[in-house]
Design an enzyme around this catalytic site. Structure first.
Site, mmCIF file in Angstrom:
data_model
loop_
_atom_site.group_PDB
_atom_site.id
_atom_site.type_symbol
_atom_site.label_atom_id
_atom_site.label_comp_id
_atom_site.label_asym_id
_atom_site.label_seq_id
_atom_site.Cartn_x
_atom_site.Cartn_y
_atom_site.Cartn_z
ATOM 1 N N GLY A 48 17.173 -32.176 10.773
ATOM 2 C CA GLY A 48 15.755 -31.862 10.827
ATOM 3 C C GLY A 48 15.570 -30.375 11.015
ATOM 4 O O GLY A 48 16.463 -29.702 11.545
ATOM 5 N N GLN A 53 10.930 -22.754 13.325
ATOM 6 C CA GLN A 53 12.335 -22.310 13.346
ATOM 7 C C GLN A 53 12.646 -21.295 12.253
ATOM 8 O O GLN A 53 13.712 -20.689 12.255
ATOM 9 C CB GLN A 53 13.274 -23.510 13.204
ATOM 10 C CG GLN A 53 13.231 -24.426 14.413
ATOM 11 C CD GLN A 53 14.255 -25.533 14.287
ATOM 12 O OE1 GLN A 53 13.973 -26.551 13.671
ATOM 13 N NE2 GLN A 53 15.441 -25.322 14.825
ATOM 14 N N CYS A 101 20.550 -28.026 18.197
ATOM 15 C CA CYS A 101 19.380 -27.408 17.571
ATOM 16 C C CYS A 101 19.834 -26.169 16.822
ATOM 17 O O CYS A 101 20.607 -25.370 17.363
ATOM 18 C CB CYS A 101 18.368 -27.041 18.655
ATOM 19 S SG CYS A 101 16.878 -26.280 18.006
ATOM 20 N N LEU A 102 19.340 -26.023 15.592
ATOM 21 C CA LEU A 102 19.722 -24.853 14.785
ATOM 22 C C LEU A 102 19.318 -23.550 15.476
ATOM 23 O O LEU A 102 19.918 -22.507 15.232
ATOM 24 C CB LEU A 102 19.050 -24.927 13.404
ATOM 25 C CG LEU A 102 19.440 -26.136 12.544
ATOM 26 C CD1 LEU A 102 18.592 -26.192 11.284
ATOM 27 C CD2 LEU A 102 20.926 -26.089 12.199
ATOM 28 N N GLU A 144 11.715 -32.608 16.552
ATOM 29 C CA GLU A 144 11.023 -31.686 15.635
ATOM 30 C C GLU A 144 9.556 -31.507 16.026
ATOM 31 O O GLU A 144 9.022 -30.399 15.944
ATOM 32 C CB GLU A 144 11.141 -32.169 14.183
ATOM 33 C CG GLU A 144 12.573 -32.304 13.652
ATOM 34 C CD GLU A 144 13.444 -31.079 13.878
ATOM 35 O OE1 GLU A 144 12.916 -29.948 13.908
ATOM 36 O OE2 GLU A 144 14.670 -31.242 14.044
HETATM 37 ZN ZN ZN Z 1 15.616 -27.923 17.104
#
Ligand code: ZN
Length: 186
Positions: A48, A53, A101-102, A144
């Site tokens: 996601g 982001q 998380c990215l 998200e």
């Molecule tokens: Zn995240």
């Protein structure tokens, strides 16, 4: 085909803002942005990714689910764009599981999430949809959606003792998998 966007990391204020609703979904700029967000998610191998982001404070995220070792029954879903998403109801039952998380590279944490949620959102065609998600997909949705409200998974954790580095996470997940496989042989 979209282009790959730069990912904002923990500490950048865009990740702490409440994102704005999208009103002009059919707008070409928005449509191109959705393509870029999908492409960026695929490139970073995430399940996601949310607009904040990539430094866009808009209420859009992408879900991309597929079966994996921890959730072998996870559905093949997406990548799909969810616009102005909302949770309309949720199970009282919560489950804790590992998230990454990215925007927080190299870190994993155990995060409690509602097991089942009912949701409402617009598709990229502007069609209003209602859905019920559980387990893995419910977890992605909640993670998200939090990004659209300036919340990071670290904020949802119960204990700092449940934060681990990617290296240690990989080590113990490999061990658990090996033990499982040994068990199956017996
Ligand atoms: Zn995240």
């Amino acid at each position: 085909m979209g282009k790959i966007l730069e990912i904002a990391e923990l500490g950048h204020p865009v990740l702490r803002k409440v994102a704005s609703e999208v009103e002009d979904i059919e707008n070409e700029e928005i449509q191109n942005f959705i393509d870029d967000l999908i492409e960026t998610g695929i490139d970073s191998n995430g399940v996601g990714i949310a607009a904040p982001q990539v430094y866009e404070s808009k209420r859009i995220f992408i879900i991309s689910s597929r079966p994996n070792t921890r959730y072998p029954n996870a559905p093949e879903l997406g990548p799909i764009a969810l616009i102005n998403p909302e949770i309309t109801s949720f199970s009282d039952e919560k489950e804790k599981d590992w998230e990454g998380c990215l925007s927080i590279p190299g870190i994993r944490g155990l995060v409690p999430r509602h097991k089942t949620i009912k949701v409402k959102y617009l598709t990229r065609e502007g069609v209003s949809k209602e859905d019920e998600f559980s387990d893995f997909v419910a977890r992605i949705f909640q993670h998200e959606l939090d990004h659209l409200d300036g919340i990071m998974f670290l904020d949802r954790m119960e204990s700092n003792h449940e934060i681990v580095t990617e290296k240690e996470y990989q080590k113990f997940m490999t061990k658990i998998l090996e033990e499982k496989n040994l068990g199956n042989e017996g």
